[in-house]
Design an enzyme around this catalytic site. Sequence first.
Site, PDB file in Angstrom:
ATOM      1  N   ARG A 283     -12.662  16.894  11.091  1.00 26.36           N
ATOM      2  CA  ARG A 283     -11.645  16.354  12.003  1.00 26.36           C
ATOM      3  C   ARG A 283     -11.745  16.961  13.395  1.00 26.36           C
ATOM      4  NH1 ARG A 283      -6.517  15.522   7.899  1.00 26.36           N
ATOM      5  NH2 ARG A 283      -6.985  13.336   7.545  1.00 26.36           N
TER       6      ARG A 283
ATOM      7  N   GLY B 185      -3.855   7.757   5.283  1.00 21.20           N
ATOM      8  CA  GLY B 185      -2.687   6.875   5.333  1.00 21.20           C
ATOM      9  C   GLY B 185      -2.733   5.924   6.523  1.00 21.20           C
TER      10      GLY B 185
ATOM     11  N   GLY C  45      -8.907   9.464   2.273  1.00 15.83           N
ATOM     12  CA  GLY C  45      -9.317  10.868   2.231  1.00 15.83           C
ATOM     13  C   GLY C  45     -10.296  11.165   1.111  1.00 15.83           C
TER      14      GLY C  45
ATOM     15  N   LYS D 151      -3.624   4.534  -7.461  1.00 12.72           N
ATOM     16  CA  LYS D 151      -2.469   3.662  -7.692  1.00 12.72           C
ATOM     17  C   LYS D 151      -2.594   2.266  -7.090  1.00 12.72           C
ATOM     18  CE  LYS D 151       1.182   7.133  -7.741  1.00 12.72           C
ATOM     19  NZ  LYS D 151       2.073   7.640  -6.682  1.00 12.72           N
TER      20      LYS D 151
HETATM   21  P1  ADP Z   1      -8.327   7.637  -1.237  1.00 12.25           P
HETATM   22  O1  ADP Z   1      -7.828   9.019  -0.832  1.00 12.25           O
HETATM   23  O2  ADP Z   1      -9.791   7.479  -1.011  1.00 12.25           O
HETATM   24  O3  ADP Z   1      -7.505   6.550  -0.632  1.00 12.25           O
HETATM   25  P2  ADP Z   1      -6.778   7.708  -3.661  1.00 12.25           P
HETATM   26  O4  ADP Z   1      -6.008   8.866  -3.151  1.00 12.25           O
HETATM   27  O5  ADP Z   1      -6.084   6.410  -3.779  1.00 12.25           O
HETATM   28  O6  ADP Z   1      -8.141   7.543  -2.824  1.00 12.25           O
HETATM   29  O7  ADP Z   1      -7.324   8.013  -5.129  1.00 12.25           O
HETATM   30  C1  ADP Z   1      -8.075   9.159  -5.424  1.00 12.25           C
HETATM   31  C2  ADP Z   1      -7.665   9.723  -6.730  1.00 12.25           C
HETATM   32  O8  ADP Z   1      -7.729   8.747  -7.773  1.00 12.25           O
HETATM   33  C3  ADP Z   1      -8.584  10.840  -7.146  1.00 12.25           C
HETATM   34  O9  ADP Z   1      -7.852  12.046  -7.235  1.00 12.25           O
HETATM   35  C4  ADP Z   1      -9.129  10.398  -8.495  1.00 12.25           C
HETATM   36  O10 ADP Z   1      -9.250  11.455  -9.426  1.00 12.25           O
HETATM   37  C5  ADP Z   1      -8.082   9.417  -8.942  1.00 12.25           C
HETATM   38  N1  ADP Z   1      -8.644   8.485  -9.937  1.00 12.25           N
HETATM   39  C6  ADP Z   1      -9.677   7.644  -9.783  1.00 12.25           C
HETATM   40  N2  ADP Z   1      -9.970   7.029 -10.933  1.00 12.25           N
HETATM   41  C7  ADP Z   1      -9.111   7.491 -11.857  1.00 12.25           C
HETATM   42  C8  ADP Z   1      -8.914   7.236 -13.243  1.00 12.25           C
HETATM   43  N3  ADP Z   1      -9.702   6.372 -13.897  1.00 12.25           N
HETATM   44  N4  ADP Z   1      -7.913   7.895 -13.866  1.00 12.25           N
HETATM   45  C9  ADP Z   1      -7.134   8.760 -13.196  1.00 12.25           C
HETATM   46  N5  ADP Z   1      -7.271   9.053 -11.890  1.00 12.25           N
HETATM   47  C10 ADP Z   1      -8.243   8.422 -11.221  1.00 12.25           C
HETATM   48 MG    MG Z   2      -6.207  10.231  -1.569  1.00 16.02          MG
END
Ligand code: ADP
Ligand code: MG
Length: 396
Positions: A39, A377, A354, A201
């Site tokens: 960053r 976000g 992230g 989610k």
């Molecule tokens: P980003 O930060 O890239 O937007 P998210 O925060 O939405 O991604 O999601 C990342 C998290 O999702 C990670 O901590 C990962 O472990 C979790 N995750 C991914 N697949 C699974 C799964 N099948 N079961 C539980 N957690 C999961």
């Molecule tokens: Mg995340």
Amino acid sequence: MKVVDELDLRGKRVFVRVDFNVPLEDDGRGGLRITDDARIRASLPTIRLAAERGAKVVVAAHLGRPKGKPDPKQSLAPTATRLAELLGRPVALAPDCVGPDAETAVARMSPGDVLLLENLRFHAEEEKNDPAFAESLARLADVWVNDAFGAAHRAHASTAGMAPLVAERASGLLMRDEVKHLGRLLAGADRPFVAILGGSKVSDKIGVVEQLLSRVDALLVGGAMAYTFLVAKGVAVGGSRVESDKVDLARETLAAARARGVRVLLPVDHVAARKPEAGSETRICGPGIEDGWLGVDIGPATREAYAKEIATARTVLWNGPMGIFEIPAFAEGTLSVARALAGAKQATTVVGGGDSVAAIGVAGVADRIGHVSTGGGASLEFLEGRTLPGIAALEG
Ligand code: ADP
Ligand code: MG
């Protein structure tokens, strides 16, 4: 929206709001060490440009969640040191971001100097967007430059409130790039346009899915959110993480996609584990998952299908890991998507989020991705089509 390189900055006090919210760890000697300075590096071009054009560069940032009062553990001192190393010029740290200490430090600056103000969030008024606090910040500035894309979804005093109180406003170079690359996905992306969404989610990503349905040709789903979609299609998912209150929404989303002619690809096989833990027994299964097992990554057939889609796309957006990639045994699906993006030479590739950006780092392909967004976000809200306060403040 004006960009910083269009302004005459000579001799002016240029207040540059950056996102230097870096991860820190104990250095084992009573101090703190920055574990990832991406960053800081991302805003170097803006700071360097302002300094080289003879501005008095007043850099402002937040770090962590200090609850509105000074906390030595969340000081920007390590950040000032790292910034100086990266810039190759001295960076002074003002002991406070407003008040006599900050004003004196700014008054002593010469053109070309760089000063970092102490953590903005040592004052609760920052996040409250308090008008008097915004006024105190504005007293340090002739020009407000916003380069903090990662904080642009927040209407705080330094990211929005102070903007109308200074003589001139401009976006930084990082902010300009983020808006250009992410904006392209919402209007004028080359087709085929493929979006890969994963992560934990459905509720976090559904706004983006809805926005993208009118723009993409195919949507590839992975991560935990895939299981909620599979349940909506009547596929068994064993003990996988499912948001039961989002199954109907997932079903409606699939119907909306069908109506628009958007192909939605869901995992056809999985890495299933007994427990979501390192060392757990695993097996490959599909299309469903038996009771006693839970999905922790997309399986090999799914990886291949997704890689094929990515290889024929002209635009690819990726947000959200395909599995619990923090555990190496469950990371292959996520890493294979990262490599597929890196190999898609004919495509404009954009990665946001992230954890997805971290996965790009683990895969070692960051330099082969078109645009790696610094906003978690903020990039999601941008892709939902929402107006971000930190960007709106630049347009006013
Ligand atoms: P980003 O930060 O890239 O937007 P998210 O925060 O939405 O991604 O999601 C990342 C998290 O999702 C990670 O901590 C990962 O472990 C979790 N995750 C991914 N697949 C699974 C799964 N099948 N079961 C539980 N957690 C999961
Ligand atoms: Mg995340």
